[in-house]
Design a protein around this motif. Sequence first.
Motif, short mmCIF file in Angstrom:
data_model
loop_
_atom_site.label_atom_id
_atom_site.label_comp_id
_atom_site.label_asym_id
_atom_site.label_seq_id
_atom_site.Cartn_x
_atom_site.Cartn_y
_atom_site.Cartn_z
N ALA A 40 0.83 -1.20 0.00
CA ALA A 40 0.00 0.00 0.00
C ALA A 40 0.87 1.25 0.00
N LEU A 41 1.94 1.22 0.79
CA LEU A 41 2.84 2.38 0.83
C LEU A 41 3.52 2.58 -0.52
N ARG A 42 3.98 1.47 -1.08
CA ARG A 42 4.66 1.53 -2.36
C ARG A 42 3.74 2.13 -3.42
N ASP A 43 2.50 1.70 -3.36
CA ASP A 43 1.53 2.20 -4.34
C ASP A 43 1.27 3.70 -4.12
N ALA A 44 1.22 4.10 -2.85
CA ALA A 44 0.98 5.51 -2.55
C ALA A 44 2.12 6.38 -3.07
N VAL A 45 3.35 5.84 -2.98
CA VAL A 45 4.50 6.59 -3.51
C VAL A 45 4.44 6.60 -5.03
N ARG A 46 4.14 5.43 -5.60
CA ARG A 46 4.16 5.30 -7.05
C ARG A 46 3.12 6.18 -7.70
N THR A 47 1.96 6.27 -7.10
CA THR A 47 0.90 7.06 -7.72
C THR A 47 0.97 8.52 -7.33
N GLY A 48 1.93 8.87 -6.48
CA GLY A 48 2.09 10.28 -6.16
C GLY A 48 1.28 10.74 -4.97
N ARG A 49 0.48 9.85 -4.37
CA ARG A 49 -0.26 10.31 -3.20
C ARG A 49 0.71 10.66 -2.08
N LEU A 50 1.83 9.97 -2.04
CA LEU A 50 2.93 10.38 -1.14
C LEU A 50 4.04 10.97 -2.01
N ALA A 51 4.25 12.28 -1.89
CA ALA A 51 5.21 12.96 -2.77
C ALA A 51 6.63 12.70 -2.31
N PRO A 52 7.59 12.74 -3.27
CA PRO A 52 9.00 12.60 -2.92
C PRO A 52 9.37 13.60 -1.83
N GLY A 53 10.14 13.14 -0.87
CA GLY A 53 10.59 14.02 0.20
C GLY A 53 9.65 14.07 1.40
N THR A 54 8.42 13.58 1.23
CA THR A 54 7.47 13.61 2.34
C THR A 54 8.04 12.86 3.54
N ARG A 55 7.92 13.47 4.71
CA ARG A 55 8.35 12.78 5.92
C ARG A 55 7.23 11.86 6.40
N LEU A 56 7.56 10.62 6.66
CA LEU A 56 6.56 9.68 7.14
C LEU A 56 6.41 9.81 8.66
N PRO A 57 5.26 9.46 9.16
CA PRO A 57 5.09 9.46 10.62
C PRO A 57 5.97 8.39 11.24
#
Lengths: 484, 484
Positions: A40-57
């Motif tokens: 799910a995380l990988r997909d969120a990164v891949r689709t851009g819902r999590l942008a490059p550089g975003t700090r994760l909790p």
Amino acid sequence: MAKSWATLGVDLHLDPTGTQTGTGTGASTGAGVRRGLTDALRDAVRTGRLAPGTRLPSSRSLAADLGIARNTVADAYADLVAEGWLTARQGSGTHVGMGVPPTPLRQWGSAVVPPTDTTRPRRLRSRPAYDLVPGTPDLAAFPRTEWLKAARRALTSAPYQALGYGDPRGRIELRTALAAYLSRARGVRADPEHILISAGISNGLRLIGTALRARGSRAIAVESYGLTAHWQILAEAGLRTRPLPFDQLGTNPAQLTDELAVLLTPAHQFPMGVPLRHDRRSAVVDWARRTGGLVLEDDYDGEFRYDRQPIGALQGLDPNHVVYLGTASKSLAPGLRLAWMVLPPSLMEEVAKAKGDIDTCGVLDQLTLAEFITSGAYDRHVRAARLRYRRRRDTLVDALAQHAPDVHATGIAAGFHAVLSLPPGTEQSVVQAAAWQGLALHALSFYRHEHAVAAPMDALVVGYGTPPDHAWAGAVEALCRVLP
Amino acid sequence: MAKSWATLGVDLHLDPTGTQTGTGTGASTGAGVRRGLTDALRDAVRTGRLAPGTRLPSSRSLAADLGIARNTVADAYADLVAEGWLTARQGSGTHVGMGVPPTPLRQWGSAVVPPTDTTRPRRLRSRPAYDLVPGTPDLAAFPRTEWLKAARRALTSAPYQALGYGDPRGRIELRTALAAYLSRARGVRADPEHILISAGISNGLRLIGTALRARGSRAIAVESYGLTAHWQILAEAGLRTRPLPFDQLGTNPAQLTDELAVLLTPAHQFPMGVPLRHDRRSAVVDWARRTGGLVLEDDYDGEFRYDRQPIGALQGLDPNHVVYLGTASKSLAPGLRLAWMVLPPSLMEEVAKAKGDIDTCGVLDQLTLAEFITSGAYDRHVRAARLRYRRRRDTLVDALAQHAPDVHATGIAAGFHAVLSLPPGTEQSVVQAAAWQGLALHALSFYRHEHAVAAPMDALVVGYGTPPDHAWAGAVEALCRVLP
């Protein structure tokens, strides 16, 4: 089951069983949850819902959010760091990696490249089996041998002065070849003096955006559906994008008023797949003439129509008010970084100035493409590609009729992508199911402008250009498995 | 005899005899004056004193200014329109053509290309016999066969995914090859992750300038002598250029204060031809460390030193505070549009963002150059070129000693250009005499910053890279004829 990840404001679609193989084992084990979370995380990164550089909790707070064990989150993070999707910096937590393919890569069919070129993922399970993100043609079909032959002829016969600093418009050989080709193939009225070579259509939009901003423009009309990357580029040039309404007849230009320019995909709306209706074509050109406005005609796949002869370019109606944008990215390969603009004479000087005082595109590929076009190799390649993509579209439509009767391919038979309409409310779950199946594809909502004036619609945008020929049947089969 | 052209504020150096052949005929005839005027105007356009798009005064007012017949001016204008240097638009007078090679072409050795690619000048008398403007290597020596071999190997072995949309940093194959090469040849400390490919050093400066401006910088220190094109690019990015003093020991960095960055040519000051002294090298790096400043090291011709092994790049002293800029424009050909930056890790993200979300440089030439470097062909080519240019420099220095004892080549034996110091007050007349002899070259003042802190000096900047080998003896002979 979608779980809201409050800390980041994105939905993670976690499969609570943690399985994607349908075996039903490992239902609520740590390993299954961990795999579900990494996917799910990988997909969120891949689709851009999590942008490059975003700090994760922190793993602690995410675990609390999701109601799972902290170690499971920590392990998932560790997996993704090892694969290159995330980075862990000492003392500053975990971030989405910068080497992860950024927006247009995701938009334009490169979602499958490993996160960075040098970080070899430890396991390749993150690489989709089939890439159905639209935008990239079948790169395996790039005519390498013919291209090398053309390169040899071009480089052998070029005067040595051609290898020096060049005209910002690009090499005259290429501009001359394009003028003739575009007139013949797309009804464009062009002379070599008013063609400018750019490093892709996005680069061309950057140049035009800069020129329009220098003229005092602060906004540009766009379509309700399109490429975020293009809107971003225009925004970076200082132009706010205002979407035109999109209705059952396609983009409606009636509300064009005092904008200096409008960006359209008249031959084949991207991604909706419909052509601009003939009365609306006239209306756009009338608007431009009446107000001194400018139409930017993005003709990204104009050569690829399968049901009839392509409709001629809008530019042919009024070369003084329409900028024609074409590209080798779809007909040959994006890596060439060669696109072209046919500009109204009044705009050439400003756009060339935005490019700089010298050419920024390599001359060798320009000379080679000129030779490739004039020798007839380009026509042959486009004809063969047209046949290949037409067959793929036919296979897709037949399979849908047989296996997914509730899903319809809308839009005309053209280009490299189809829009598959879905039953209302199913879009996100289908995309997620596709991800589990190893299919990279985008929901229609991915291409919707944040201020879109259009009735919402659940649909997939399925690119059929990218997979190599041998993989196409498998891709269609996998796609049908996830459709409702 | 210089006549001031009041209407435009430029000096036209008109030969009152109207002759350039030394025959002494046609002294004050209309034909002679007309030829003198066309040559002077052409030269003013070529050297940039008359900018593209400039509106020329009416033939009546120019004739009055210069005290010659109106018809003579009208005829000269007509000649230059026919040759493509000027354009005559109905109702809007005569302008300097836009197709005329713009600034960097003039700065970088392309002053000899015809004004536009398509307008074949009716007579080619405007083309200098010898091009001694620095900046372009010997294009006739471009290793076409070796390059095509490398292209074949590179394109044959590349994975097809390499032809898609790419990492904005450039192809990993090229970055890897460069990291090894630059370490070996220039003492650069580089890893592929922190190299970014750009379309020439000027394009690289545009990207860095944009990144620095985004960091809030509004000014950048530069050298008192350099390339106007670079200063313009930095200005367009929003950075004012403040020149450092230039004295007998070269550029003096002592006055660096609160600038965020400084642009230098440490290995071989362009155009003055001296290296940055060792104590000043240390001082620059100390300044950068102390203040968090950034040194932009333009190493345009670092591989070409003839008197000793090249001094290692400044970047080797502190990779966290120095951006190394190198290019294939001098070692191979500008038309490749391939240059590279080695960036401090902290700057990569911002510079890559300035380039855009995807690569804008063609992958085929990137793959080919990578293969060209790793196969050893690049080293062989540089070695051969070094020998060739060294011989040219020796020929030049010997000829000066013999035929122009008052003129001295200053600077180290390196690169592709020499600075020839002239007796005070003779610079402009020598440049004009050179133009009459069909020699394209620039006065040192052409490269002087408008706010330069440097004692004025009369000198020529003579490029010895551009002429093909067979033309070099003739070029030196012609040069010696015009020297005092």
